[in-house]
Motif scaffolding. Structure first.
Motif, PDB file in Angstrom:
ATOM      1  N   ARG A 175      51.312 -31.397  19.523  1.00 22.98           N
ATOM      2  CA  ARG A 175      51.882 -30.667  18.407  1.00 22.98           C
ATOM      3  C   ARG A 175      50.789 -30.262  17.435  1.00 22.98           C
ATOM      4  N   GLY A 176      51.077 -29.234  16.665  1.00 23.49           N
ATOM      5  CA  GLY A 176      50.101 -28.717  15.728  1.00 23.49           C
ATOM      6  C   GLY A 176      49.916 -29.628  14.528  1.00 23.49           C
ATOM      7  N   GLN A 177      48.867 -29.346  13.775  1.00 22.89           N
ATOM      8  CA  GLN A 177      48.548 -30.114  12.582  1.00 22.89           C
ATOM      9  C   GLN A 177      48.989 -29.360  11.343  1.00 22.89           C
ATOM     10  N   LEU A 178      49.236 -30.121  10.288  1.00 22.08           N
ATOM     11  CA  LEU A 178      49.619 -29.539   9.003  1.00 22.08           C
ATOM     12  C   LEU A 178      48.510 -29.813   7.999  1.00 22.08           C
ATOM     13  N   VAL A 179      48.013 -28.749   7.381  1.00 26.75           N
ATOM     14  CA  VAL A 179      46.945 -28.843   6.386  1.00 26.75           C
ATOM     15  C   VAL A 179      47.511 -28.360   5.053  1.00 26.75           C
ATOM     16  N   ALA A 180      47.562 -29.239   4.074  1.00 28.72           N
ATOM     17  CA  ALA A 180      48.056 -28.881   2.741  1.00 28.72           C
ATOM     18  C   ALA A 180      46.874 -28.613   1.826  1.00 28.72           C
ATOM     19  N   ASP A 327      53.030 -35.006   1.661  1.00 28.79           N
ATOM     20  CA  ASP A 327      53.426 -36.205   2.389  1.00 28.79           C
ATOM     21  C   ASP A 327      53.443 -35.980   3.894  1.00 28.79           C
ATOM     22  N   ALA A 328      53.730 -34.748   4.326  1.00 30.48           N
ATOM     23  CA  ALA A 328      53.797 -34.445   5.755  1.00 30.48           C
ATOM     24  C   ALA A 328      52.445 -34.057   6.338  1.00 30.48           C
ATOM     25  N   ALA A 329      51.449 -33.804   5.492  1.00 34.14           N
ATOM     26  CA  ALA A 329      50.181 -33.242   5.954  1.00 34.14           C
ATOM     27  C   ALA A 329      49.346 -34.255   6.725  1.00 34.14           C
ATOM     28  N   ASP A 330      48.636 -33.747   7.726  1.00 34.87           N
ATOM     29  CA  ASP A 330      47.620 -34.528   8.423  1.00 34.87           C
ATOM     30  C   ASP A 330      46.295 -34.482   7.667  1.00 34.87           C
ATOM     31  N   THR A 331      46.049 -33.358   7.007  1.00 33.03           N
ATOM     32  CA  THR A 331      44.829 -33.178   6.216  1.00 33.03           C
ATOM     33  C   THR A 331      45.202 -32.567   4.880  1.00 33.03           C
ATOM     34  N   VAL A 332      44.651 -33.104   3.796  1.00 34.05           N
ATOM     35  CA  VAL A 332      44.845 -32.554   2.457  1.00 34.05           C
ATOM     36  C   VAL A 332      43.509 -32.006   1.986  1.00 34.05           C
ATOM     37  N   VAL A 333      43.482 -30.714   1.672  1.00 33.81           N
ATOM     38  CA  VAL A 333      42.296 -30.076   1.114  1.00 33.81           C
ATOM     39  C   VAL A 333      42.521 -29.974  -0.389  1.00 33.81           C
ATOM     40  N   ALA A 334      41.755 -30.747  -1.160  1.00 32.79           N
ATOM     41  CA  ALA A 334      41.881 -30.760  -2.616  1.00 32.79           C
ATOM     42  C   ALA A 334      40.821 -29.842  -3.204  1.00 32.79           C
ATOM     43  N   VAL A 335      41.269 -28.826  -3.938  1.00 33.38           N
ATOM     44  CA  VAL A 335      40.374 -27.793  -4.461  1.00 33.38           C
ATOM     45  C   VAL A 335      40.234 -27.966  -5.964  1.00 33.38           C
ATOM     46  N   GLY A 336      38.998 -28.005  -6.425  1.00 31.56           N
ATOM     47  CA  GLY A 336      38.724 -28.070  -7.855  1.00 31.56           C
ATOM     48  C   GLY A 336      37.687 -27.042  -8.245  1.00 31.56           C
ATOM     49  N   SER A 337      37.672 -26.727  -9.512  1.00 30.34           N
ATOM     50  CA  SER A 337      36.702 -25.759 -10.027  1.00 30.34           C
ATOM     51  C   SER A 337      35.430 -26.468 -10.453  1.00 30.34           C
ATOM     52  N   ALA A 338      34.286 -25.852 -10.135  1.00 32.12           N
ATOM     53  CA  ALA A 338      32.981 -26.490 -10.379  1.00 32.12           C
ATOM     54  C   ALA A 338      32.503 -26.217 -11.796  1.00 32.12           C
ATOM     55  N   ASP A 339      33.273 -26.705 -12.764  1.00 31.14           N
ATOM     56  CA  ASP A 339      32.861 -26.665 -14.161  1.00 31.14           C
ATOM     57  C   ASP A 339      33.317 -27.961 -14.809  1.00 31.14           C
ATOM     58  N   PRO A 340      32.838 -28.301 -15.994  1.00 34.79           N
ATOM     59  CA  PRO A 340      33.184 -29.605 -16.572  1.00 34.79           C
ATOM     60  C   PRO A 340      34.682 -29.856 -16.687  1.00 34.79           C
ATOM     61  N   VAL A 341      35.453 -28.862 -17.109  1.00 38.16           N
ATOM     62  CA  VAL A 341      36.900 -29.048 -17.241  1.00 38.16           C
ATOM     63  C   VAL A 341      37.545 -29.171 -15.865  1.00 38.16           C
ATOM     64  N   GLY A 342      37.120 -28.311 -14.929  1.00 39.67           N
ATOM     65  CA  GLY A 342      37.690 -28.358 -13.586  1.00 39.67           C
ATOM     66  C   GLY A 342      37.384 -29.671 -12.875  1.00 39.67           C
ATOM     67  N   LEU A 436      35.480 -28.239   9.731  1.00 43.95           N
ATOM     68  CA  LEU A 436      35.865 -29.616   9.446  1.00 43.95           C
ATOM     69  C   LEU A 436      37.349 -29.854   9.690  1.00 43.95           C
ATOM     70  N   VAL A 437      38.168 -28.860   9.382  1.00 41.77           N
ATOM     71  CA  VAL A 437      39.618 -29.011   9.453  1.00 41.77           C
ATOM     72  C   VAL A 437      40.146 -28.788  10.862  1.00 41.77           C
ATOM     73  N   ALA A 438      39.455 -27.945  11.655  1.00 37.83           N
ATOM     74  CA  ALA A 438      39.945 -27.587  12.987  1.00 37.83           C
ATOM     75  C   ALA A 438      40.222 -28.838  13.804  1.00 37.83           C
ATOM     76  N   PRO A 439      41.411 -28.921  14.450  1.00 39.57           N
ATOM     77  CA  PRO A 439      41.777 -30.144  15.174  1.00 39.57           C
ATOM     78  C   PRO A 439      40.944 -30.403  16.411  1.00 39.57           C
TER      79      PRO A 439
END
Length: 495
Positions: A175-180, A327-342, A436-439
Motif C-alpha cells: 500500500r502507498g504511504q501518506l506524507v503530511a 495521525d494517519a501519516a507515515d512521514t510528517v514534513v514540518a516546514v518552518g521559516s528560516a527567520d528568528p520568528v519562524g 528522503l521521502v520516497a518510499p
C-alpha cells in the motif's frame, strides 16, 4: 445478565425484532428510537450496548456511525431484503454484523441469534475488556473497554461440488504511504513545499496524489493553476460518508495535473470546512493508499482540539482534517521559516507535534524554508542548524534557499516549479527532500499512459498530460469558455 439494546428501524421489522429480543434471556430492548438524533443521544448516554439500525435511516453516514462506535455500542446493520446498495453501504461503514430485515417471527429469531453470535465474537476477541472504546455492561454502572472489529467482508458463495479448488491467493500489493506536510502559523511556505514535493515524487516515477486538507486557506488549486475549481476532497469525503468511495470515484475527483501526479483540490471557501468530516477523511486517506504510491497532504497550521470544552454535545472539529492527516501519516514534513520568528514558531510547533501519541510514531523530516543570508545572521546555515539542534533536537534539517523570482514566475504562470525553473536552487533542495521521502526506488514509467498515471480500470485510458490540456483548451474555446490566462489548467473533478 441482560444486554441493553437500542433500535432505530422502520416499519414492522422493529416490532418483530423487539418481540424476538423479548423471547431471548440475554437481550433487553431499552429504547426504540424514532430517528438518528435520538439513537445518538441514547448511545452516548450509555443506555445501550447493542444498536440495531437501518441502513435507510435518515442522515445516517460515516460520521454518525463513528460517533455510535465511539460510544461503545455493538453496531448491527439491518438492510432491506434485496437492496444490495444498502447492504454494501452498511459494509463500507464497518458495522459489526449485517442482517436482513425480518418479515416474520422465524426470521426475527434468526436475527437475534446473529446478534448473540456477534456478542460472543466480541467477547472472544476481547475477553478481558482491555482494548479502546467503552461499552456499558448490563446490570453494572462500570464501563468496559472495547474496540470494534474490522469491516465485515462480503460473504463468499459456497462452492459447488464440481468446482475447481481455489487457486492460492497472492499476497496483497504494497500500500502507498501518506506524507503530511505541516507548518506552524505564519505562512512558512507549506503549500509550496507540498506542491513541489509531490511534483518531484511523481518525476521520480512514483504515482503521487496531492491533497489539500487546509480548512483555513486551501490554495493548492490556485498554486498549480486549476481553473473552475471544484473541491475534490470535499466530494471524496461526501462519497466516503455515504459509503460509496471506491478507487474509480476517488480517481474521478482527483484529475491528473502532470505525468503521475493527481490533485485532490481543497475548499474554495473556508466556511465550507464542516464538509470535511474526520471519519470520512479517514476513509479517503485509506483509499488514497491504494490509488497512489505516495499521498502528499497539505494540512492546516492549527493543532488545537478544544472543541469539547465549548460544547456539551458532539462538537464540530475544524482542525480534525489536519490532526487526522498527521495521525494517519507515515512521514510528517514540518516546514518552518528560516527567520528568528519562524524558528521560534517551528520549535514550539515541533513540541506540540511530539505530544500527539499517534503522530509521534511517524517519521519526522524538518524543512527550513526561505533561507537567506539577511535573516540567517552572521553564522548563515550553520547558525540555523545549531539553533534547531539546540532547541528542538533536530540534526538533519533540509534547508531550502529563498528563490523568490523563480517561485513568483511559477505562481504567475500557474505551473510547477520544475516546469518553469528546473535549475532553481529551491527546486534542487526539494528534489533532495523528495529523495528522503520516497518510499522505494521507483522505475520510470515505460509508456505514455503509465507516465500519465493511468490506472487500469480506473482512468479509462485518459490522462492529464500537456497534450490533453491543449485538447481541453481547444474544446473550451469551441464552447466559448476560453482559459483565463496561459498555462492555467482546468480541473475535471465534479463538486
Amino acid at each position: 445478565m441482560t444486554v441493553p439494546v437500542l433500535t432505530a428501524l422502520p416499519g414492522v421489522a422493529e416490532a418483530l425484532l423487539v418481540a424476538a429480543a423479548g423471547r431471548s434471556p440475554r437481550l433487553d430492548v431499552v429504547r426504540r428510537c424514532a430517528d438518528l438524533a435520538e439513537l445518538l443521544a441514547a448511545a452516548e448516554a450509555g443506555l445501550g450496548s447493542v444498536a440495531l439500525l437501518s441502513g435507510a435511516l435518515a442522515h445516517l453516514d460515516h460520521d454518525a456511525l463513528a460517533a455510535l462506535r465511539g460510544s461503545g455500542a455493538l453496531l448491527v446493520g439491518v438492510a432491506a431484503p434485496g437492496d444490495e446498495r444498502e447492504a454494501d453501504r452498511l459494509r463500507a461503514w464497518g458495522v459489526d454484523a449485517l442482517v436482513l430485515a425480518p418479515g416474520d417471527d422465524a426470521a426475527a429469531d434468526a436475527v437475534v441469534r446473529e446478534v448473540l453470535a456477534a456478542l460472543a465474537r466480541r467477547e472472544a476477541t476481547d475477553p478481558a475488556g482491555t482494548t479502546g472504546g467503552h461499552i456499558r455492561q448490563a446490570g453494572t454502572g462500570s464501563p468496559a473497554p472495547w474496540s470494534p472489529p474490522p469491516v465485515p467482508p462480503r460473504r463468499a458463495e459456497p462452492a459447488s461440488s464440481g468446482s475447481r479448488p481455489a487457486a492460492p491467493t497472492e499476497p496483497p500489493p504494497a500500500r502507498g504511504q501518506l506524507v503530511a506536510v505541516w507548518g506552524p502559523t505564519g505562512a512558512p511556505g507549506r503549500t509550496t513545499v507540498a506542491v513541489t514535493l509531490a511534483a518531484e515524487l511523481a518525476a521520480l516515477g512514483h504515482r503521487t496524489l496531492l491533497a489539500d486538507a487546509d480548512t483555513y486557506g486551501g490554495s493548492v488549486a490556485a498554486t498549480v493553476g486549476m481553473l473552475d475549481e471544484a473541491p475534490g476532497l470535499a466530494a471524496a469525503a461526501r462519497a466516503a460518508a455515504q459509503g460509496g468511495l471506491d478507487l474509480p470515484t476517488l480517481a474521478r475527483h482527483s484529475p491528473l495535473l502532470a505525468p503521475g501526479l493527481r490533485v485532490l483540490s481543497g475548499l474554495a471557501r473556508a466556511d465550507r470546512w464542516p464538509e470535511l468530516g474526520p471519519a470520512a477523511l479517514d476513509v479517503v486517506w485509506d483509499r488514497a493508499r491504494d490509488l497512489a504510491a505516495v499521498t502528499v497532504v497539505d494540512t492546516g497550521f492549527c493543532l488545537e482540539e478544544d472543541e469539547l470544552l465549548s460544547y456539551d454535545t458532539r462538537a464540530p472539529r475544524r482542525n480534525a482534517a489536519t490532526t487526522g492527516a498527521l495521525d494517519a501519516a507515515d512521514t510528517v514534513v514540518a516546514v518552518g521559516s528560516a527567520d528568528p520568528v519562524g524558528l521560534q514558531r517551528l520549535v514550539r510547533g515541533l513540541d506540540e507535534l511530539a505530544r500527539r501519541p499517534a503522530a509521534a510514531g511517524a517519521r519526522l523530516v524538518v524543512v527550513l524554508n526561505r533561507v537567506r543570508s539577511s535573516t540567517a545572521g552572521p553564522g548563515g546555515e550553520r547558525a540555523l542548524r545549531e539553533a534547531l539542534e539546540r532547541y528542538a533536537g533536530v540534526q538533519d534539517a533540509v534547508l531550502v534557499p529563498e528563490d523568490r523570482p523563480a517561485l513568483d514566475a511559477a505562481l504567475l504562470a500557474g505551473r510547477l516549479l520544475r516546469e518553469v525553473a528546473p535549475a532553481s536552487p529551491a527546486r534542487r533542495a526539494l528534489v533532495g527532500l523528495a529523495g528522503l521521502v520516497a518510499p522505494v526506488p521507483a522505475t520510470p514509467a515505460p509508456s505514455a499512459g503509465a507516465a500519465a498515471g493511468v490506472l487500469p480500470g480506473v482512468d479509462g485510458g485518459r490522462g492529464g498530460t500537456h497534450g490533453g490540456r491543449r485538447r481541453e483548451a481547444a474544446g473550451a474555446a469551441r464552447r466559448g469558455r476560453a482559459l483565463v490566462r496561459p498555462g492555467r489548467r482546468r480541473a475535471a473533478a465534479a463538486d
